[in-house]
Every structure is written in structure tokens, then in C-alpha cells.
Design a protein around this motif. Structure first.
Motif, PDB file in Angstrom:
ATOM      1  N   ALA A 110     -22.624  49.359  -1.464  1.00 16.44           N
ATOM      2  CA  ALA A 110     -23.208  49.950  -2.669  1.00 16.44           C
ATOM      3  C   ALA A 110     -24.120  48.972  -3.402  1.00 16.44           C
ATOM      4  CB  ALA A 110     -22.099  50.429  -3.603  1.00 16.44           C
ATOM      5  N   LEU A 111     -23.732  47.710  -3.407  1.00 15.84           N
ATOM      6  CA  LEU A 111     -24.485  46.708  -4.163  1.00 15.84           C
ATOM      7  C   LEU A 111     -25.665  46.132  -3.398  1.00 15.84           C
ATOM      8  CD1 LEU A 111     -21.516  44.693  -5.705  1.00 15.84           C
ATOM      9  CD2 LEU A 111     -23.189  46.020  -6.999  1.00 15.84           C
ATOM     10  N   PHE A 112     -25.450  45.836  -2.119  1.00 10.20           N
ATOM     11  CA  PHE A 112     -26.419  45.010  -1.395  1.00 10.20           C
ATOM     12  C   PHE A 112     -26.974  45.647  -0.130  1.00 10.20           C
ATOM     13  CE2 PHE A 112     -23.090  42.152  -3.188  1.00 10.20           C
ATOM     14  CZ  PHE A 112     -23.830  41.673  -4.262  1.00 10.20           C
ATOM     15  N   GLY A 113     -26.420  46.780   0.289  1.00 13.70           N
ATOM     16  CA  GLY A 113     -26.848  47.369   1.541  1.00 13.70           C
ATOM     17  C   GLY A 113     -25.841  47.119   2.654  1.00 13.70           C
ATOM     18  N   HIS A 114     -26.148  47.663   3.805  1.00 11.85           N
ATOM     19  CA  HIS A 114     -25.213  47.648   4.927  1.00 11.85           C
ATOM     20  C   HIS A 114     -25.146  46.276   5.583  1.00 11.85           C
ATOM     21  CE1 HIS A 114     -22.604  49.532   7.718  1.00 11.85           C
ATOM     22  NE2 HIS A 114     -23.440  49.547   8.738  1.00 11.85           N
ATOM     23  N   GLN A 115     -23.944  45.848   5.965  1.00 16.53           N
ATOM     24  CA  GLN A 115     -23.685  44.658   6.777  1.00 16.53           C
ATOM     25  C   GLN A 115     -24.146  43.358   6.130  1.00 16.53           C
ATOM     26  OE1 GLN A 115     -25.443  45.660  10.588  1.00 16.53           O
ATOM     27  NE2 GLN A 115     -23.535  46.571  11.296  1.00 16.53           N
ATOM     28  N   VAL A 116     -24.021  43.280   4.807  1.00 12.73           N
ATOM     29  CA  VAL A 116     -24.325  42.015   4.126  1.00 12.73           C
ATOM     30  C   VAL A 116     -23.134  41.069   4.221  1.00 12.73           C
ATOM     31  CG1 VAL A 116     -24.798  40.974   1.865  1.00 12.73           C
ATOM     32  CG2 VAL A 116     -26.057  42.997   2.608  1.00 12.73           C
ATOM     33  N   LEU A 117     -21.919  41.598   4.055  1.00  9.59           N
ATOM     34  CA  LEU A 117     -20.715  40.786   4.231  1.00  9.59           C
ATOM     35  C   LEU A 117     -20.228  40.909   5.672  1.00  9.59           C
ATOM     36  CD1 LEU A 117     -18.445  41.382   1.089  1.00  9.59           C
ATOM     37  CD2 LEU A 117     -19.912  39.436   1.571  1.00  9.59           C
ATOM     38  N   SER A 118     -19.979  39.790   6.294  1.00  9.51           N
ATOM     39  CA  SER A 118     -19.387  39.800   7.632  1.00  9.51           C
ATOM     40  C   SER A 118     -17.876  39.958   7.503  1.00  9.51           C
ATOM     41  CB  SER A 118     -19.702  38.494   8.354  1.00  9.51           C
ATOM     42  OG  SER A 118     -18.976  37.423   7.757  1.00  9.51           O
ATOM     43  N   PRO A 119     -17.179  40.331   8.580  1.00  6.32           N
ATOM     44  CA  PRO A 119     -15.708  40.376   8.529  1.00  6.32           C
ATOM     45  C   PRO A 119     -15.102  39.056   8.075  1.00  6.32           C
ATOM     46  CG  PRO A 119     -16.490  41.498  10.491  1.00  6.32           C
ATOM     47  CD  PRO A 119     -17.698  40.861   9.860  1.00  6.32           C
ATOM     48  N   ALA A 120     -15.695  37.949   8.484  1.00  6.02           N
ATOM     49  CA  ALA A 120     -15.186  36.641   8.052  1.00  6.02           C
ATOM     50  C   ALA A 120     -15.358  36.451   6.553  1.00  6.02           C
ATOM     51  CB  ALA A 120     -15.898  35.528   8.817  1.00  6.02           C
ATOM     52  N   ASP A 121     -16.499  36.908   6.011  1.00  8.93           N
ATOM     53  CA  ASP A 121     -16.729  36.827   4.566  1.00  8.93           C
ATOM     54  C   ASP A 121     -15.684  37.643   3.810  1.00  8.93           C
ATOM     55  OD1 ASP A 121     -18.997  35.248   4.883  1.00  8.93           O
ATOM     56  OD2 ASP A 121     -20.336  36.982   4.970  1.00  8.93           O
TER      57      ASP A 121
END
Length: 429
Positions: free
Chosen positions: A142-153
């Protein structure tokens, strides 16, 4: 005359029960609590909530209880007052408003489907352990778009939350200062949490799209530290509260006879020929929205708000001196028998325009994440109900939640099986 700490033991033993006992047992609009040397009042009338939350900041403002959240949220708009707080809040609100977030419905729904598909391969799963990462992923979309955070993040941020949550809980209503060992332990945990969160925010800033909230924050001329604090506030506050509510959405889909079928049929109405939910048609999905709203009545993630008087004020016939704390408790008010029929029962036929319905606060200072939180819960119900049958593995009815900074759900174990298309056939008939 009661001593200053007369209520402290009962509050620490059972905060939720204590608030209900104090508020529901009287018709007084303000109830004085003996929790220490600072005067503390429970706001016990829905008519007072809006005046307290929206009072001029020179008289009633965010007090010491809110300021204790600074180790987690830094110098973000959540803890600030005045023009700068309003300026930042408006930018965040523009990003998280429901009409804006609706553009992300396809990506959010796909994220939920991906998780549900993985869970269907498991014999059973602990619901809260999966809603935490899920809602963190959804707020990131919602905030940054798709796939900005990785699973590790995501795992790193969840670890950071775990490190600081207990310490914040310990400090929130602490009367006496910490000892040296406890103070050093807290300092080390906060330092590690901040290190982790700083690395994640750095990657968010590297990967976020040009149309994200990050661009708006940068255009405001905020410092790197201020941008970090705002991003962390949105990620941590935005996912942690919704993750708790999401547990109860799935729980009631499982335990309320016929509810999942009704929502599955509703989902068929708001999806296109390819099976994707059409954002503009969500207004035609009242059952899933009523589920989300009733869950937030029974289990408001933010179970308390607070304000503090900055000078002597008169409220409901009480003269409150400077430094008095005002506690608003949605958990207590949303289960008050004076304002709700059968208040402890799950019922989706309720009128949620009731003034005692305050899971997000009220007025101009309503939680900026209200729109996206309701959307996440609605999409969760629609996607799970339309594709799967849910079965309870752990005990029912589930135990009550635990009061921490938010309401922490009990361990709830569920299992999934693939749904046949009966509900869709009925919808088309």
C-alpha cells in the motif's frame, strides 16, 4: 480515602477486566483511577471522546503515555503535536486513504492468495504467526508498491518488533524507574532493534517506486532521520495492529456457521471473469465489511488511547488540573452494555455509526490507517472464504486476548481445505 496506588495491582493483573469493571459499573462520564501519583481518569461516555481527542492542543494534548512510544517510533507524526504533526499527517493520510489504496487491490489480493496457497499445503497453522508477515507485506504494498520488502526484510522487522514490544509494555505504566540491569537490558534491545530497522528502511528507500509515500516525504524536505521515523511508524503501527485483527477475522470465518459461505458468494459478485476482485465493486460486499467492523468492535487492536491536560480544564463537571491523564478504552466502551445489546456476542447486524464505536478514534484525528486496515481485513475474508474451507484445530471458543501495547491474540490453530465451487454456482443461479 483510597491511596494513590489502590488500583495498580488489579490493573496489572487484568488490564482488560479492570477497565470494564471500572467503566461498566457506573454511569459517571469520568471515572478516577488510582494508578499512581498522576491523576488518571477513564473516559466513560461516548459523548466525551470526540471533545477530548479534538480539544485544542494548548489544553489537552498527547501526554507521557504516548511519549513512551518514542523508542519505537522516534520523532514521527504519531508522537508530535502542532503544525508539523498536521503537515506530516496529511501526507500519510493522502497515501493511506481508502480511495488511494484501492489502486493496490490487485497486488494486495494476489499477496493474500499466495499466502493462502502455501498454508493449504500445511496440516495446520498458527494464525498470528502468519498474519504478522502478511499484514507487513500488505502495508508495504500500500505504501511503496509491490515487492519492496523482501522476505528477509519482513523477518528482520518482525524480530525488531519482538525485541522492543516487551520493553515498551513494561515501561508504559511503570511507576518506579528501572534498576541499572533492567535499564541496560532495555538499552541493548532498543539499539539492536534500531540497527535492524535502519537497515530495512535503507533498502525500502532504495527500492520504493517514484509514486510512493517516500517521494512525498522527501519533497517535504524532511531529514533522513525524520523520513526513517515516519517509514518505521507506518510499517510497524500499520501491520502490528491489523495482524491482530486479522486473526479474529479468520477465526470467525471458521467458527460462525454459514459465514464463510455467505462471503464466498459475495466474493463471486465482486470478481471479474479472471477471478480477480474488482476494487470499484467492493462497495457491493457488505458482509465481509461487517465482519471486519464487528471484529474491530470486539477486539480493537488499539485498546486504549490517552491524552493529558496541559492546564486546568473543566470536563463533565470535573476540574482536572494540569498533568491529568485521560484514558479512552475502546475495549471497554465497545463492550459496554449501556451502548450495545448483548455486547460480548459476535453479531454482524449492528449499527457501527454508534458513538461508542471507536476502534480508530474519531474526528479529524482518526487513525490515518483506518481505510487500509479495513480494506486488508475485507480482502482477507473474501479471498480465504472464496477459495477454502477453514477448520479449527485449537480450542473453541478461543481464550481472550492479552493486553500489551495492542491486543495480542491467543494461539489459534486452523487448517485449510480447498473449497468446491458450490458458492459460486449459487451466486450465478
Amino acid at each position: 480515602m483510597r491511596h494513590l496506588f489502590a488500583d495498580l495491582s488489579a490493573f496489572r493483573r487484568d488490564p482488560l477486566g479492570f477497565m470494564r469493571e471500572k467503566g461498566n459499573g457506573t454511569d459517571e462520564p469520568l471515572v478516577k483511577l488510582a494508578l499512581g501519583p498522576q491523576p488518571v481518569y477513564l473516559v466513560n461516555s461516548p459523548e466525551l471522546v470526540k471533545p477530548v481527542l479534538n480539544h485544542t492542543e494548548d489544553a489537552i494534548d498527547k501526554g507521557k503515555y504516548i511519549k513512551k512510544l518514542k523508542p519505537a517510533f522516534g520523532n514521527s507524526f504519531l508522537l508530535m503535536s502542532g503544525k508539523e504533526s498536521k503537515r506530516r499527517r496529511e501526507v500519510v493520510h493522502a497515501t493511506l486513504g481508502r480511495s488511494t489504496v484501492l489502486e493496490q487491490v490487485p497486488a494486495m489480493a494476489a499477496t493474500i492468495r499466495q499466502l493462502a496457497g502455501a498454508l493449504a499445503l500445511e496440516e495446520q497453522f498458527n494464525v498470528h504467526k502468519v498474519t504478522g508477515p502478511l499484514t507487513l507485506r500488505l502495508i508495504s504494498v500500500a505504501l511503496f508498491g509491490h515487492q519492496v520488502l523482501s522476505p528477509a526484510d519482513e523477518l528482520a522487522l518482525l524480530r525488531a518488533v519482538h525485541l522492543i514490544e516487551h520493553e515498551l509494555e513494561e515501561d508504559m505504566f511503570r511507576i518506579w524507574p528501572r534498576g541499572p540491569k533492567s535499564w541496560l537490558r532495555r538499552r541493548r534491545k532498543y539499539a539492536e532493534a534500531h540497527r535492524i530497522m535502519g537497515l530495512v528502511v535503507k533498502r525500502v528507500r532504495e527500492n520504493a517506486g517514484s509514486s510512493s509515500v517516500l517521494t512525498s516525504l522527501e519533497e517535504m524536505g524532511l531529514s533522513d532521520n525524520d523520513i526513517r521515523d515516519e517509514i518505521l511508524t507506518m510499517l510497524l503501527a500499520g501491520h502490528h495492529t491489523t495482524a491482530s485483527a486479522a486473526v479474529w477475522v479468520l477465526y470467525y470465518l471458521t467458527t460462525q456457521a454459514g459465514l464463510a459461505d455467505r462471503i464466498a458468494r459475495e466474493c463471486a459478485v465482486v470478481t471479474d471473469d479472471s477471478g480477480d476482485i474488482v476494487a470499484a465493486d467492493l462497495k457491493n460486499a457488505p458482509v465481509s465489511m461487517a465482519l471486519a467492523r464487528e471484529v474491530l468492535r470486539l477486539y480493537p487492536s488499539a485498546w486504549w488511547f490517552s491524552r493529558e491536560t496541559k492546564k486546568t480544564v473543566e470536563i463533565a463537571g470535573h476540574t482536572l488540573k494540569k498533568g491529568s491523564a485521560l484514558i479512552i478504552c475502546p475495549w471497554q466502551m465497545q463492550r459496554h452494555p449501556a451502548y450495545w445489546d448483548d455486547p460480548d456476542s459476535f453479531r454482524m447486524d449492528r449499527q457501527f455509526n454508534n458513538k461508542a464505536y471507536i476502534p480508530f478514534g474519531v474526528g479529524p484525528r482518526t487513525c490515518v490507517g483506518m481505510g487500509v486496515a479495513l480494506l486488508e481485513l475485507q480482502l482477507l475474508a473474501l479471498e480465504f472464504a472464496s477459495a477454502y474451507h477453514l477448520s479449527a484445530v485449537s480450542e473453541t471458543p478461543a481464550p481472550e486476548p492479552r493486553a500489551s501495547l495492542t491486543l495480542i491474540p491467543p494461539p489459534i490453530e486452523l487448517s485449510l481445505t480447498i473449497r468446491e465451487n458450490i458458492a459460486f454456482d449459487e451466486a450465478a443461479a
